[in-house]
Structure formats: structure tokens, C-alpha cells
Motif scaffolding. Structure first.
Motif, PDB file in Angstrom:
ATOM      1  N   GLU A  48     -55.681  28.955  23.142  1.00 29.59           N
ATOM      2  CA  GLU A  48     -55.313  28.875  21.725  1.00 29.59           C
ATOM      3  C   GLU A  48     -56.322  29.659  20.886  1.00 29.59           C
ATOM      4  O   GLU A  48     -57.488  29.806  21.276  1.00 29.59           O
ATOM      5  CB  GLU A  48     -55.288  27.423  21.259  1.00 29.59           C
ATOM      6  CG  GLU A  48     -54.305  26.532  22.020  1.00 29.59           C
ATOM      7  CD  GLU A  48     -52.850  26.853  21.698  1.00 29.59           C
ATOM      8  OE1 GLU A  48     -52.589  27.722  20.855  1.00 29.59           O
ATOM      9  OE2 GLU A  48     -51.967  26.217  22.305  1.00 29.59           O
ATOM     10  N   PHE A  49     -55.861  30.131  19.723  1.00 32.68           N
ATOM     11  CA  PHE A  49     -56.725  30.967  18.881  1.00 32.68           C
ATOM     12  C   PHE A  49     -56.549  30.615  17.409  1.00 32.68           C
ATOM     13  O   PHE A  49     -55.433  30.378  16.937  1.00 32.68           O
ATOM     14  CB  PHE A  49     -56.392  32.444  19.077  1.00 32.68           C
ATOM     15  CG  PHE A  49     -57.110  33.359  18.117  1.00 32.68           C
ATOM     16  CD1 PHE A  49     -58.440  33.677  18.306  1.00 32.68           C
ATOM     17  CD2 PHE A  49     -56.441  33.884  17.008  1.00 32.68           C
ATOM     18  CE1 PHE A  49     -59.111  34.516  17.403  1.00 32.68           C
ATOM     19  CE2 PHE A  49     -57.103  34.723  16.108  1.00 32.68           C
ATOM     20  CZ  PHE A  49     -58.444  35.031  16.310  1.00 32.68           C
ATOM     21  N   LEU A  50     -57.671  30.619  16.689  1.00 36.03           N
ATOM     22  CA  LEU A  50     -57.672  30.465  15.237  1.00 36.03           C
ATOM     23  C   LEU A  50     -58.525  31.559  14.617  1.00 36.03           C
ATOM     24  O   LEU A  50     -59.616  31.861  15.122  1.00 36.03           O
ATOM     25  CB  LEU A  50     -58.250  29.101  14.823  1.00 36.03           C
ATOM     26  CG  LEU A  50     -57.504  27.849  15.269  1.00 36.03           C
ATOM     27  CD1 LEU A  50     -58.331  26.611  14.930  1.00 36.03           C
ATOM     28  CD2 LEU A  50     -56.126  27.765  14.622  1.00 36.03           C
ATOM     29  N   ASP A  51     -58.026  32.192  13.560  1.00 31.83           N
ATOM     30  CA  ASP A  51     -58.897  33.038  12.746  1.00 31.83           C
ATOM     31  C   ASP A  51     -59.440  32.147  11.633  1.00 31.83           C
ATOM     32  O   ASP A  51     -58.682  31.552  10.882  1.00 31.83           O
ATOM     33  CB  ASP A  51     -58.169  34.263  12.201  1.00 31.83           C
ATOM     34  CG  ASP A  51     -56.855  33.970  11.507  1.00 31.83           C
ATOM     35  OD1 ASP A  51     -55.883  33.610  12.207  1.00 31.83           O
ATOM     36  OD2 ASP A  51     -56.775  34.103  10.269  1.00 31.83           O
ATOM     37  N   ALA A  52     -60.764  32.020  11.571  1.00 31.80           N
ATOM     38  CA  ALA A  52     -61.390  31.030  10.681  1.00 31.80           C
ATOM     39  C   ALA A  52     -62.640  31.598  10.024  1.00 31.80           C
ATOM     40  O   ALA A  52     -63.749  31.085  10.217  1.00 31.80           O
ATOM     41  CB  ALA A  52     -61.734  29.766  11.465  1.00 31.80           C
ATOM     42  N   PRO A  53     -62.496  32.666   9.228  1.00 28.46           N
ATOM     43  CA  PRO A  53     -63.662  33.194   8.519  1.00 28.46           C
ATOM     44  C   PRO A  53     -64.170  32.203   7.480  1.00 28.46           C
ATOM     45  O   PRO A  53     -63.487  31.223   7.152  1.00 28.46           O
ATOM     46  CB  PRO A  53     -63.125  34.476   7.869  1.00 28.46           C
ATOM     47  CG  PRO A  53     -61.661  34.265   7.754  1.00 28.46           C
ATOM     48  CD  PRO A  53     -61.265  33.418   8.928  1.00 28.46           C
ATOM     49  N   VAL A  54     -65.355  32.472   6.977  1.00 20.26           N
ATOM     50  CA  VAL A  54     -65.999  31.530   6.065  1.00 20.26           C
ATOM     51  C   VAL A  54     -66.436  32.221   4.783  1.00 20.26           C
ATOM     52  O   VAL A  54     -66.736  33.416   4.767  1.00 20.26           O
ATOM     53  CB  VAL A  54     -67.229  30.868   6.723  1.00 20.26           C
ATOM     54  CG1 VAL A  54     -66.825  30.068   7.949  1.00 20.26           C
ATOM     55  CG2 VAL A  54     -68.288  31.911   7.102  1.00 20.26           C
ATOM     56  N   PHE A  55     -66.455  31.454   3.711  1.00 17.06           N
ATOM     57  CA  PHE A  55     -67.116  31.869   2.477  1.00 17.06           C
ATOM     58  C   PHE A  55     -68.466  31.163   2.421  1.00 17.06           C
ATOM     59  O   PHE A  55     -68.600  30.007   2.837  1.00 17.06           O
ATOM     60  CB  PHE A  55     -66.276  31.510   1.256  1.00 17.06           C
ATOM     61  CG  PHE A  55     -65.010  32.309   1.147  1.00 17.06           C
ATOM     62  CD1 PHE A  55     -65.057  33.676   0.938  1.00 17.06           C
ATOM     63  CD2 PHE A  55     -63.780  31.701   1.266  1.00 17.06           C
ATOM     64  CE1 PHE A  55     -63.895  34.424   0.839  1.00 17.06           C
ATOM     65  CE2 PHE A  55     -62.609  32.440   1.175  1.00 17.06           C
ATOM     66  CZ  PHE A  55     -62.665  33.804   0.962  1.00 17.06           C
ATOM     67  N   GLY A  56     -69.444  31.873   1.871  1.00 20.48           N
ATOM     68  CA  GLY A  56     -70.812  31.365   1.853  1.00 20.48           C
ATOM     69  C   GLY A  56     -71.705  32.377   2.534  1.00 20.48           C
ATOM     70  O   GLY A  56     -71.240  33.341   3.148  1.00 20.48           O
ATOM     71  N   SER A  57     -72.989  32.159   2.435  1.00 22.60           N
ATOM     72  CA  SER A  57     -73.930  33.091   3.049  1.00 22.60           C
ATOM     73  C   SER A  57     -75.046  32.317   3.746  1.00 22.60           C
ATOM     74  O   SER A  57     -74.806  31.217   4.250  1.00 22.60           O
ATOM     75  CB  SER A  57     -74.476  34.071   2.008  1.00 22.60           C
ATOM     76  OG  SER A  57     -75.050  33.387   0.916  1.00 22.60           O
ATOM     77  N   LYS A  58     -76.236  32.868   3.750  1.00 24.00           N
ATOM     78  CA  LYS A  58     -77.332  32.316   4.547  1.00 24.00           C
ATOM     79  C   LYS A  58     -77.607  30.850   4.242  1.00 24.00           C
ATOM     80  O   LYS A  58     -77.710  30.018   5.162  1.00 24.00           O
ATOM     81  CB  LYS A  58     -78.592  33.155   4.321  1.00 24.00           C
ATOM     82  CG  LYS A  58     -79.794  32.700   5.119  1.00 24.00           C
ATOM     83  CD  LYS A  58     -80.977  33.620   4.867  1.00 24.00           C
ATOM     84  CE  LYS A  58     -82.195  33.196   5.673  1.00 24.00           C
ATOM     85  NZ  LYS A  58     -83.348  34.112   5.436  1.00 24.00           N
ATOM     86  N   ASN A  59     -77.734  30.510   2.972  1.00 25.69           N
ATOM     87  CA  ASN A  59     -78.095  29.132   2.621  1.00 25.69           C
ATOM     88  C   ASN A  59     -77.007  28.144   3.007  1.00 25.69           C
ATOM     89  O   ASN A  59     -77.292  27.048   3.525  1.00 25.69           O
ATOM     90  CB  ASN A  59     -78.379  29.031   1.118  1.00 25.69           C
ATOM     91  CG  ASN A  59     -79.650  29.741   0.722  1.00 25.69           C
ATOM     92  OD1 ASN A  59     -80.523  29.983   1.550  1.00 25.69           O
ATOM     93  ND2 ASN A  59     -79.769  30.108  -0.547  1.00 25.69           N
TER      94      ASN A  59
END
Length: 315
Positions: free
Chosen positions: A135-146
Motif C-alpha cells: 500500500e502507498f500514501l503520498d503524505a507531504p508535510v507543512f512545517g520546517s525544522k522546528n
């Protein structure tokens, strides 16, 4: 976010509750990946890590992770595979390349790509995994280092709804919120939509702060106003403070913002969607990277505007 909170957010399943997914492979230990892998360890997961530069694994090994020598070795015994890679080509290399993920995956595993890529790349991954019954999900994120370090990212996810529900407990220690957007590619699409807004906001802030400086306004006074008015923005607060302090320490590198701007331009072209503001920002990003500021924070795009204006915004 404290270790205690991380452990509270991760609810272990009892045997009667179904399959337990405790073994995770994490590939790609840049600014984002290292924070996410650390929080998975703090949440009690058994984590195997891989990175192109093995030295990046050192701190995670000290925290209890197991190091793999290749992507293939990393995923052999995992139940869930998560990766955070620089761009579409890096995904191509790590997933499809020699000793890549696909060479060792097995039926029943779940792969989660948190990279910022074109939706077509996500759909290509999903098709290849499906042939292996993975199974596969594309799950990018918003946010950065902190946000990555504190477990405060915002996930946008595409793929099968039932698979999304199964992995939510794993994503929980990494996130403030988790959003299901629809079928494969929708998470990747949402990330490009959001990053277009981020880049445009930074450009708008830069233009406004330069104009204010040329008008003789104190930049700190301007930021005080921007902090309270009805168009206030956390991004204006954070980037504005860094700008007046001339702090361009990277939490998200300028070169990666240009990469995303190029993806956005291609994505918009695919859909015949007008993006004139994004096109202007892309040109500013090109100038800033060509000036040699690619390794600095994305806010360094404002330095290209300052160069054109012949003035520097500082306290």
C-alpha cells in the motif's frame, strides 16, 4: 513537544485490536527526516534508518535506531516504510534504483512518501508498489525544522482512506494535524498549492518591507503593526523578525523553494491554471539562487528584491 506528550499521543494496540505496526524504516535524514525519525523513536517504535550520507544516522543510532546500509536493507523487516527525500529524482533513485526500496518490499507493507514531489511521481510510486501488493500514501508535510523537531507538522495525505486510517497512530507523534485529501496524488497536489502560497507571502512581505524602509519607516514598527492587523500571519511574524535581524539560517533552504516553484509551474501548466504571481516569485527565486544564496533560508529570496531596490531592510 515533550517526550511524555509524544508517548501519550502514540496509543499502543492490544493484540485483540488487530495487527500491530511497530517496525518502521525511515529513509532520508535531512532537516525534516531527522526530526520525524527522532520522534518515532521517542514514541517507542522500532526504527531502522538509512541516509545517503551515513554520518547523518549517528545521532539516531545513539538514540536506539538501527542503521541500514542500503534502502533495500532498511525496508526488509519493516511493516511501515517512510521516506523524506529532496526531490523527484531522489525518489526515483531511492525507490526504483539499484538496491532501492522496491527491490525488497513484500506484500502487506505500507509505504509513505513525505517528500514534496509532482503528483505524477506519487501516482508512479503507487502503481509500482501495487504490483508488489504494497500500500502507498503520498503524505507531504507543512512545517520546517522546528515543527519537525517538536512533532508539530501538518500532514496532507493522498491514497486509500482505509490505509490512511491505519497509519494515523504512527503519524500522530509527528504532527499537529493530519488531513486526508483524497486518492493518490492529492496530498502531493495540496503541498504544491500550499507552497505556492508560502512563496507568494514571502515575496509580498519582502516587497512591503522594502517599500516601508524606503518610506523611512522603522522595520520593527512595521512588524508590530503586521502582528496585530486583520491580515496578520505567523509567516510574516517569523520571516519578518529573521529579516530585520539579517538571520538567514536555513530551516527550509532557498534552493528547495526554487525546486518547488519549478514543480508548481509544471503542475499549473499541466492543468492550464493561471499562476501569474507564482511566476513572478519563481523569477525572484532564480535571481536569489544565482546570487549564491541557495543554501540560505527561503526568506533569502527577499535579498534579491533588496538588490534590485538598492536598500537593505534591517533594524
Amino acid at each position: 513537544m515533550s517526550t511524555l506528550r509524544l508517548r501519550q499521543k502514540h496509543r499502543y494496540k492490544l493484540p485483540s485490536e488487530g495487527n500491530i505496526m511497530e517496525r518502521i524504516a525511515y529513509l532520508g535524514l535531512g532537516i525534516m527526516g531527522s526530526g520525524m525519525a527522532t520522534n518515532l523513536l521517542k514514541a517507542g517504535y522500532d526504527v531502522t534508518v538509512w541516509n545517503r550520507n551515513p554520518e547523518s544516522c549517528k545521532s539516531l543510532i545513539e538514540q536506539g535506531a538501527t542503521q541500514a546500509q542500503t534502502p533495500a536493507q532498511a525496508v526488509e523487516n519493516a511493516e511501515v516504510i517512510i521516506y523524506s527525500l529532496a526531490d523527484d529524482q531522489a525518489v526515483e533513485d531511492v525507490v526504483f534504483g539499484q538496491d532501492g526500496i522496491l527491490s525488497k518490499v513484500r506484500s502487506g507493507q505500507i509505504a509513505i512518501d513525505t517528500s514534496t514531489v509532482h503528483p505524477d511521481t506519487s501516482r508512479k510510486e503507487a502503481a509500482a508498489y501495487a504490483e508488489k501488493h504494497v500500500e502507498f500514501l503520498d503524505a507531504p508535510v507543512f512545517g520546517s525544522k522546528n515543527e519537525s523537531a517538536s512533532g508539530g507538522l501538518w500532514f496532507v495525505v493522498g491514497g486509500k482512506r482505509d490505509v490512511f486510517e491505519r497509519v494515523k497512530p504512527i503519524l500522530s507523534p509527528l504532527s499537529e494535524t493530519i488531513h486526508y485529501l483524497g486518492d493518490t496524488g492529492k496530498g502531493a497536489a495540496m503541498k504544491l498549492v500550499g507552497n505556492s502560497l508560502v512563496a507568494t507571502q514571502i515575496e509580498a512581505l519582502g516587497e512591503a518591507m522594502i517599500l516601508a524602509t524606503k518610506a523611512g519607516l522603522n522595520p520593527k514598527d512595521v512588524l508590530d503593526v503586521l502582528h496585530v492587523v486583520d491580515f496578520r500571519s505567523p509567516l510574516f511574524d517569523g520571516i519578518g523578525k529573521m529579516l530585520v535581524n539579517r538571520d538567514f539560517t536555513p530551516s527550509f533552504a532557498l534552493k528547495h523553494m526554487l525546486k518547488d516553484a519549478n514543480l508548481i509551474a509544471r503542475f499549473a501548466q499541466d492543468l492550464n491554471s493561471p499562476t501569474p504571481a507564482a511566476a513572478i516569485v519563481r523569477e525572484t527565486l532564480k535571481v536569489a539562487v544565482n546570487q549564491g544564496w541557495g543554501e540560505e533560508n527561503a526568506s533569502a529570496l527577499i535579498k534579491a528584491l533588496e538588490l534590485e531596490a538598492g536598500i537593505i531592510v534591517e533594524s
